[in-house]
Design a protein around this motif. Structure first.
Motif, mmCIF file in Angstrom:
data_model
loop_
_atom_site.group_PDB
_atom_site.id
_atom_site.type_symbol
_atom_site.label_atom_id
_atom_site.label_comp_id
_atom_site.label_asym_id
_atom_site.label_seq_id
_atom_site.Cartn_x
_atom_site.Cartn_y
_atom_site.Cartn_z
ATOM 1 N N GLY A 1 0.839 -1.196 0.000
ATOM 2 C CA GLY A 1 0.000 0.000 0.000
ATOM 3 C C GLY A 1 0.870 1.241 0.000
ATOM 4 N N ARG A 2 0.305 2.327 0.432
ATOM 5 C CA ARG A 2 1.070 3.577 0.391
ATOM 6 C C ARG A 2 2.121 3.638 1.490
ATOM 7 N NH1 ARG A 2 -1.292 9.002 0.505
ATOM 8 N NH2 ARG A 2 0.827 9.445 -0.117
ATOM 9 N N VAL A 3 1.842 3.019 2.631
ATOM 10 C CA VAL A 3 2.735 3.148 3.781
ATOM 11 C C VAL A 3 3.324 1.784 4.119
ATOM 12 C CG1 VAL A 3 2.914 3.855 6.188
ATOM 13 C CG2 VAL A 3 1.295 5.020 4.674
ATOM 14 N N SER A 4 4.632 1.726 4.231
ATOM 15 C CA SER A 4 5.302 0.509 4.671
ATOM 16 C C SER A 4 6.338 0.892 5.711
ATOM 17 C CB SER A 4 6.008 -0.195 3.503
ATOM 18 O OG SER A 4 5.126 -0.447 2.440
ATOM 19 N N VAL A 5 6.578 -0.003 6.640
ATOM 20 C CA VAL A 5 7.654 0.180 7.613
ATOM 21 C C VAL A 5 8.613 -0.988 7.430
ATOM 22 C CG1 VAL A 5 8.280 0.360 10.041
ATOM 23 C CG2 VAL A 5 6.156 1.401 9.225
ATOM 24 N N LEU A 6 9.846 -0.653 7.056
ATOM 25 C CA LEU A 6 10.822 -1.672 6.692
ATOM 26 C C LEU A 6 11.903 -1.773 7.754
ATOM 27 C CD1 LEU A 6 11.324 -0.640 2.949
ATOM 28 C CD2 LEU A 6 9.599 -2.154 3.901
ATOM 29 N N GLY A 7 12.458 -2.958 7.882
ATOM 30 C CA GLY A 7 13.590 -3.181 8.765
ATOM 31 C C GLY A 7 14.732 -3.818 7.996
ATOM 32 N N GLU A 8 15.804 -4.095 8.712
ATOM 33 C CA GLU A 8 16.968 -4.724 8.100
ATOM 34 C C GLU A 8 16.544 -5.991 7.358
ATOM 35 O OE1 GLU A 8 19.723 -6.599 10.803
ATOM 36 O OE2 GLU A 8 21.422 -5.814 9.678
ATOM 37 N N ARG A 9 17.098 -6.185 6.184
ATOM 38 C CA ARG A 9 16.871 -7.346 5.307
ATOM 39 C C ARG A 9 15.603 -7.241 4.482
ATOM 40 N NH1 ARG A 9 19.659 -12.583 7.476
ATOM 41 N NH2 ARG A 9 21.104 -11.706 8.982
ATOM 42 N N ASP A 10 14.758 -6.244 4.739
ATOM 43 C CA ASP A 10 13.618 -6.072 3.848
ATOM 44 C C ASP A 10 14.121 -5.505 2.525
ATOM 45 O OD1 ASP A 10 11.616 -7.037 5.505
ATOM 46 O OD2 ASP A 10 11.316 -5.097 6.487
ATOM 47 N N GLN A 11 13.329 -5.700 1.486
ATOM 48 C CA GLN A 11 13.705 -5.166 0.175
ATOM 49 C C GLN A 11 12.477 -4.577 -0.492
ATOM 50 O OE1 GLN A 11 13.802 -8.949 -2.631
ATOM 51 N NE2 GLN A 11 15.413 -9.094 -1.086
ATOM 52 N N PHE A 12 12.706 -3.559 -1.304
ATOM 53 C CA PHE A 12 11.581 -2.951 -2.004
ATOM 54 C C PHE A 12 12.011 -2.522 -3.397
ATOM 55 C CE2 PHE A 12 13.674 0.738 -0.193
ATOM 56 C CZ PHE A 12 13.514 1.730 -1.149
ATOM 57 N N ARG A 13 11.015 -2.302 -4.219
ATOM 58 C CA ARG A 13 11.228 -1.921 -5.600
ATOM 59 C C ARG A 13 10.102 -0.969 -5.988
ATOM 60 N NH1 ARG A 13 13.838 -5.302 -9.523
ATOM 61 N NH2 ARG A 13 13.649 -7.196 -8.302
ATOM 62 N N LEU A 14 10.441 0.097 -6.700
ATOM 63 C CA LEU A 14 9.426 1.058 -7.154
ATOM 64 C C LEU A 14 9.219 0.879 -8.655
ATOM 65 C CD1 LEU A 14 7.674 3.693 -6.809
ATOM 66 C CD2 LEU A 14 9.760 4.957 -7.328
ATOM 67 N N ASP A 15 7.997 0.630 -9.051
ATOM 68 C CA ASP A 15 7.645 0.548 -10.480
ATOM 69 C C ASP A 15 8.581 -0.390 -11.248
ATOM 70 O OD1 ASP A 15 5.637 2.371 -10.064
ATOM 71 O OD2 ASP A 15 6.832 4.088 -10.701
ATOM 72 N N GLY A 16 8.989 -1.468 -10.657
ATOM 73 C CA GLY A 16 9.845 -2.420 -11.374
ATOM 74 C C GLY A 16 11.256 -1.925 -11.612
ATOM 75 N N SER A 17 11.672 -0.892 -10.881
ATOM 76 C CA SER A 17 13.040 -0.371 -11.064
ATOM 77 C C SER A 17 14.023 -1.198 -10.249
ATOM 78 C CB SER A 17 13.078 1.098 -10.649
ATOM 79 O OG SER A 17 12.973 1.169 -9.237
ATOM 80 N N LEU A 18 15.090 -0.570 -9.825
ATOM 81 C CA LEU A 18 16.109 -1.263 -9.042
ATOM 82 C C LEU A 18 15.523 -1.871 -7.774
ATOM 83 C CD1 LEU A 18 18.956 1.411 -9.046
ATOM 84 C CD2 LEU A 18 18.580 -0.447 -10.656
ATOM 85 N N LEU A 19 16.150 -2.948 -7.343
ATOM 86 C CA LEU A 19 15.782 -3.560 -6.075
ATOM 87 C C LEU A 19 16.653 -2.942 -4.982
ATOM 88 C CD1 LEU A 19 14.111 -5.799 -4.690
ATOM 89 C CD2 LEU A 19 16.021 -7.337 -5.110
ATOM 90 N N PHE A 20 16.008 -2.480 -3.907
ATOM 91 C CA PHE A 20 16.743 -1.862 -2.799
ATOM 92 C C PHE A 20 16.658 -2.764 -1.570
ATOM 93 C CE2 PHE A 20 15.741 1.709 -5.500
ATOM 94 C CZ PHE A 20 16.908 2.455 -5.480
ATOM 95 N N HIS A 21 17.809 -3.043 -0.988
ATOM 96 C CA HIS A 21 17.865 -3.802 0.261
ATOM 97 C C HIS A 21 18.078 -2.823 1.408
ATOM 98 C CE1 HIS A 21 18.482 -7.749 -1.746
ATOM 99 N NE2 HIS A 21 19.085 -7.024 -2.658
ATOM 100 N N VAL A 22 17.394 -3.056 2.502
ATOM 101 C CA VAL A 22 17.573 -2.222 3.688
ATOM 102 C C VAL A 22 18.652 -2.865 4.562
ATOM 103 C CG1 VAL A 22 16.459 -1.247 5.728
ATOM 104 C CG2 VAL A 22 15.173 -1.470 3.590
ATOM 105 N N THR A 23 19.697 -2.128 4.836
ATOM 106 C CA THR A 23 20.789 -2.640 5.667
ATOM 107 C C THR A 23 21.045 -1.671 6.821
ATOM 108 O OG1 THR A 23 22.505 -1.503 4.405
ATOM 109 C CG2 THR A 23 21.918 -3.718 3.675
ATOM 110 N N LEU A 24 21.736 -2.165 7.818
ATOM 111 C CA LEU A 24 22.142 -1.327 8.956
ATOM 112 C C LEU A 24 23.654 -1.294 9.015
ATOM 113 C CD1 LEU A 24 19.766 -2.462 11.833
ATOM 114 C CD2 LEU A 24 19.573 -0.466 10.352
#
Ligand SMILES: [Zn+2]
Ligand SMILES: [Zn+2]
Length: 204
Positions: free
Chosen positions: A97-120
């Motif tokens: 949805g519009r709002v997400s809360v991510l932590g370490e090791r989660d990953q996201f992608r906007l409109d099929g673009s690059l994949l982003f990993h959340v790291t600490l």
């Protein structure tokens, strides 16, 4: 959001690691690492260019994704993600949805673009006891912090004595004697670096 106090900034900072199969990332730099600043940032994804973070909305009407670190005093850092429309972002492979809360090791992608990993990335704060620690008891040995000692400063504002740098009392090894901060239960990390790095990405 809860802001960190000046004397005890969080020891863990959020970084985004972008990976891609498209040739915006060269073989010499197989990934792009973005360090999240404090406060909201827009994710800028120029076509054919490298991703970046900006305090200003990207040019054009499409704001895409707004990101902001959440730095609670006694919990691991989180990343708040606001998408300009629901369904544009996938989080861990699922449409979000519009709002997400991510932590370490989660990953996201906007409109099929690059994949982003959340790291600490942890940069331990070690040095003379901060003004807030001076005179307070170490939770492990109960000896008050003196100005001539060296302390590990936890992100929660607590501290622990550190071994090897105590000129008069090298028995105060409190930061090495425990694996977690007695005050906030967060792990005591004495080495600078990532606590986790996406294995798919070669760590340049
Ligand atoms: Zn101690
Ligand atoms: Zn702590």
């Amino acid at each position: 959001m809860i802001s960190a106090t000046p004397v005890s900034p969080p020891s863990g900072a959020i970084r985004l690691v972008a990976e891609s199969s498209v040739p915006v990332v060269s073989a010499a730099a197989p990934c792009v690492v973005l360090e999240m600043p404090v406060g909201p940032s827009y994710l800028v994804l120029p076509s054919g260019g490298l991703p970046a973070l900006s305090a200003e909305p990207p040019p054009g009407a499409d704001a895409g994704v707004l990101l902001e670190p959440i730095l609670p005093p006694r919990r691991p850092p989180r990343l708040l993600l606001l998408a300009s429309a629901p369904g544009r972002v996938t989080v861990n492979g699922h449409r979000a949805g519009r709002v997400s809360v991510l932590g370490e090791r989660d990953q996201f992608r906007l409109d099929g673009s690059l994949l982003f990993h959340v790291t600490l990335f942890t940069r331990p704060r070690v040095g003379p006891p901060s003004g807030a620690l001076l005179g307070r008891e170490c939770p492990v040995c109960r000896v008050p912090f003196a100005s001539d000692t060296t302390a590990f400063h936890c992100g929660c504002g607590g501290g622990l004595h550190l071994v090897g740098t105590e000129p008069n009392d090298d028995l105060l090894q409190c930061a090495r004697a425990v694996s977690a901060c007695p005050r906030c239960s967060q792990p005591v990390v004495l080495k600078e670096g990532y606590s986790w790095f996406p294995p798919e990405v070669s760590h340049a």
